[in-house]
Design an enzyme around this catalytic site. Structure first.
Site, PDB file in Angstrom:
ATOM      1  CG  HIS A 118      -9.539  29.254 123.532  1.00  0.00           C
ATOM      2  ND1 HIS A 118     -10.852  29.520 123.219  1.00  0.00           N
ATOM      3  CD2 HIS A 118      -8.815  29.742 122.490  1.00  0.00           C
ATOM      4  CE1 HIS A 118     -10.929  30.130 122.041  1.00  0.00           C
ATOM      5  NE2 HIS A 118      -9.713  30.265 121.567  1.00  0.00           N
ATOM      6  CB  CYS A 126       4.730  30.370 138.623  1.00  0.00           C
ATOM      7  SG  CYS A 126       5.599  31.840 139.189  1.00  0.00           S
ATOM      8  CB  CYS A 147       5.073  30.202 142.365  1.00  0.00           C
ATOM      9  SG  CYS A 147       6.397  29.147 141.797  1.00  0.00           S
ATOM     10  N   PRO A 213     -28.189  24.218 117.499  1.00  0.00           N
ATOM     11  CG  PRO A 213     -29.007  24.004 119.677  1.00  0.00           C
ATOM     12  CD  PRO A 213     -27.737  24.070 118.894  1.00  0.00           C
TER      13      PRO A 213
HETATM   14  P1  OAD Z   1     -20.593  30.688 122.528  1.00  0.00           P
HETATM   15  O1  OAD Z   1     -21.255  30.850 123.853  1.00  0.00           O
HETATM   16  O2  OAD Z   1     -20.250  31.922 121.762  1.00  0.00           O
HETATM   17  O3  OAD Z   1     -21.502  29.798 121.569  1.00  0.00           O
HETATM   18  C1  OAD Z   1     -22.111  28.608 122.003  1.00  0.00           C
HETATM   19  C2  OAD Z   1     -22.849  28.001 120.826  1.00  0.00           C
HETATM   20  O4  OAD Z   1     -23.379  26.751 121.252  1.00  0.00           O
HETATM   21  C3  OAD Z   1     -24.036  28.832 120.310  1.00  0.00           C
HETATM   22  O5  OAD Z   1     -23.918  28.972 118.901  1.00  0.00           O
HETATM   23  C4  OAD Z   1     -25.250  27.989 120.684  1.00  0.00           C
HETATM   24  O6  OAD Z   1     -26.291  28.112 119.728  1.00  0.00           O
HETATM   25  C5  OAD Z   1     -24.666  26.593 120.701  1.00  0.00           C
HETATM   26  N1  OAD Z   1     -25.370  25.607 121.545  1.00  0.00           N
HETATM   27  C6  OAD Z   1     -26.050  25.820 122.697  1.00  0.00           C
HETATM   28  N2  OAD Z   1     -26.513  24.659 123.198  1.00  0.00           N
HETATM   29  C7  OAD Z   1     -26.118  23.684 122.344  1.00  0.00           C
HETATM   30  C8  OAD Z   1     -26.280  22.261 122.309  1.00  0.00           C
HETATM   31  N3  OAD Z   1     -26.937  21.603 123.253  1.00  0.00           N
HETATM   32  N4  OAD Z   1     -25.735  21.575 121.268  1.00  0.00           N
HETATM   33  C9  OAD Z   1     -25.040  22.229 120.300  1.00  0.00           C
HETATM   34  N5  OAD Z   1     -24.857  23.559 120.283  1.00  0.00           N
HETATM   35  C10 OAD Z   1     -25.377  24.289 121.284  1.00  0.00           C
HETATM   36  O7  OAD Z   1     -19.306  29.782 122.765  1.00  0.00           O
HETATM   37  P2  OAD Z   1     -18.023  29.561 121.844  1.00  0.00           P
HETATM   38  O8  OAD Z   1     -18.338  29.707 120.399  1.00  0.00           O
HETATM   39  O9  OAD Z   1     -17.413  28.291 122.284  1.00  0.00           O
HETATM   40  O10 OAD Z   1     -12.767  32.098 124.498  1.00  0.00           O
HETATM   41  O11 OAD Z   1     -17.103  30.761 122.305  1.00  0.00           O
HETATM   42  C11 OAD Z   1     -15.823  30.863 121.753  1.00  0.00           C
HETATM   43  C12 OAD Z   1     -14.874  31.502 122.730  1.00  0.00           C
HETATM   44  O12 OAD Z   1     -15.446  32.723 123.224  1.00  0.00           O
HETATM   45  C13 OAD Z   1     -14.623  30.710 123.989  1.00  0.00           C
HETATM   46  O13 OAD Z   1     -13.681  29.671 123.808  1.00  0.00           O
HETATM   47  C14 OAD Z   1     -14.101  31.761 124.920  1.00  0.00           C
HETATM   48  C15 OAD Z   1     -15.064  32.887 124.618  1.00  0.00           C
HETATM   49  O14 OAD Z   1     -14.555  34.168 124.761  1.00  0.00           O
HETATM   50  C16 OAD Z   1     -11.822  32.324 125.429  1.00  0.00           C
HETATM   51  O15 OAD Z   1     -12.054  32.282 126.614  1.00  0.00           O
HETATM   52  C17 OAD Z   1     -10.482  32.636 124.855  1.00  0.00           C
END
Ligand code: OAD
Length: 250
Positions: A118, A126, A147, A213
């Site tokens: 991402h 720009c 820019c 978790p």
């Molecule tokens: P999320 O916020 O959807 O999920 C975060 C995950 O991390 C959850 O399943 C939590 O349970 C887990 N979690 C929290 N603390 C943790 C820890 N200490 N150790 C391990 N796991 C833990 O985030 P993403 O799945 O990364 O996209 O979200 C995916 C995409 O959604 C992002 O890249 C972003 C967003 O829209 C874009 O911006 C294009």
């Protein structure tokens, strides 16, 4: 713990490992995740802020939000989970990190072979002439910088409705197809195409481990599920793997 020992044995016996990561791996650094009670998307509407049309109509709003996130990210440090991956990479050179995060923490932790699906919040370009402005300190700009061609400069991150950077997903798929062990860490596995990578790994009979978790949409695919924080469990697994790799060499 039994599963840590089992995974360490597995890691010691293979060469190609993939770490597929999401916001959860940075949670222990103090970077808010997207979803969940404290998630960024509880406070801001993603479709509105992470969106090219909003950037065109209200560029300062979008820019200011990214500046806010940059300040958070720059004020924190990689955590024990990121650093454990660096340690494992010293032992297993063919380890690839595929991240959905834009926070740059894998690279700051010294991880190699990082595929950023991402984009990276420290990079900019720009929108008119595409000139790059990577790692430039725009920290004091609360209005969108321009820019030299007069075009607006945007963060090099993937917004809603946009495609992933060319070639990046293909590199990720290749790493998944070539790997022996696939970790999914700290992702809710609901944003595609990223979330299709664990599915690809499963269909190709890879050994899959989830560290989170909480249960996720794709937990059912995994051979081993560890319901712990990545910053706590990864260092233990890596340290056991090092011991076992040492003993294998004798
Ligand atoms: P999320 O916020 O959807 O999920 C975060 C995950 O991390 C959850 O399943 C939590 O349970 C887990 N979690 C929290 N603390 C943790 C820890 N200490 N150790 C391990 N796991 C833990 O985030 P993403 O799945 O990364 O996209 O979200 C995916 C995409 O959604 C992002 O890249 C972003 C967003 O829209 C874009 O911006 C294009």
């Amino acid at each position: 713990m039994y599963h840590n020992e089992f995974i360490a044995d597995k890691l010691a016996s293979v060469n190609r490992i993939v770490f597929f990561t999401g916001a959860g791996i940075s949670a222990e650094s103090g970077v808010p995740t997207f979803r969940g009670k404290e998630g960024i998307w509880q406070k801001f509407r993603p479709e509105e802020l992470a969106n090219f049309n909003t950037f065109l109509t209200n560029p300062n709003l979008v820019w200011e939000w990214y500046q806010y996130r940059r300040r958070i990210i720059r004020s924190v440090l990689p955590n024990a989970g990121h650093l454990a991956i660096t340690e494992l990479q010293k032992l297993k050179l063919a380890t690839t990190v595929i991240t959905q995060n834009v926070d740059n923490l894998h690279k700051r932790a010294g991880n190699n072979n990082v595929i950023e699906l991402h984009g990276n919040i420290e990079n900019n370009y720009c929108i008119e002439c595409k000139k790059r402005y990577d790692n430039i300190e725009f920290i004091n700009n609360n209005t969108v910088p321009l820019c030299e061609c007069g075009g607006k400069i945007r963060p090099d991150v993937v917004w809603f409705g946009e495609n992933l950077p060319p070639g990046v997903f293909q590199s990720a798929e290749k790493a998944v197809l070539e790997c022996d062990v696939f970790f999914s860490i700290g992702t809710s596995s609901i944003v595609y195409p990223a979330a299709s990578l664990p599915i690809l790994a499963s269909r190709n009979n890879k050994f899959l481990i989830e560290i989170n978790p909480n249960e996720t949409e794709l937990s059912y695919l995994f051979n081993v599920v560890i319901r712990e924080k990545s910053g706590e469990v990864l260092p233990k697994i890596v340290s056991m793997t090092k011991e076992k790799s040492g003993s294998n060499e004798k």
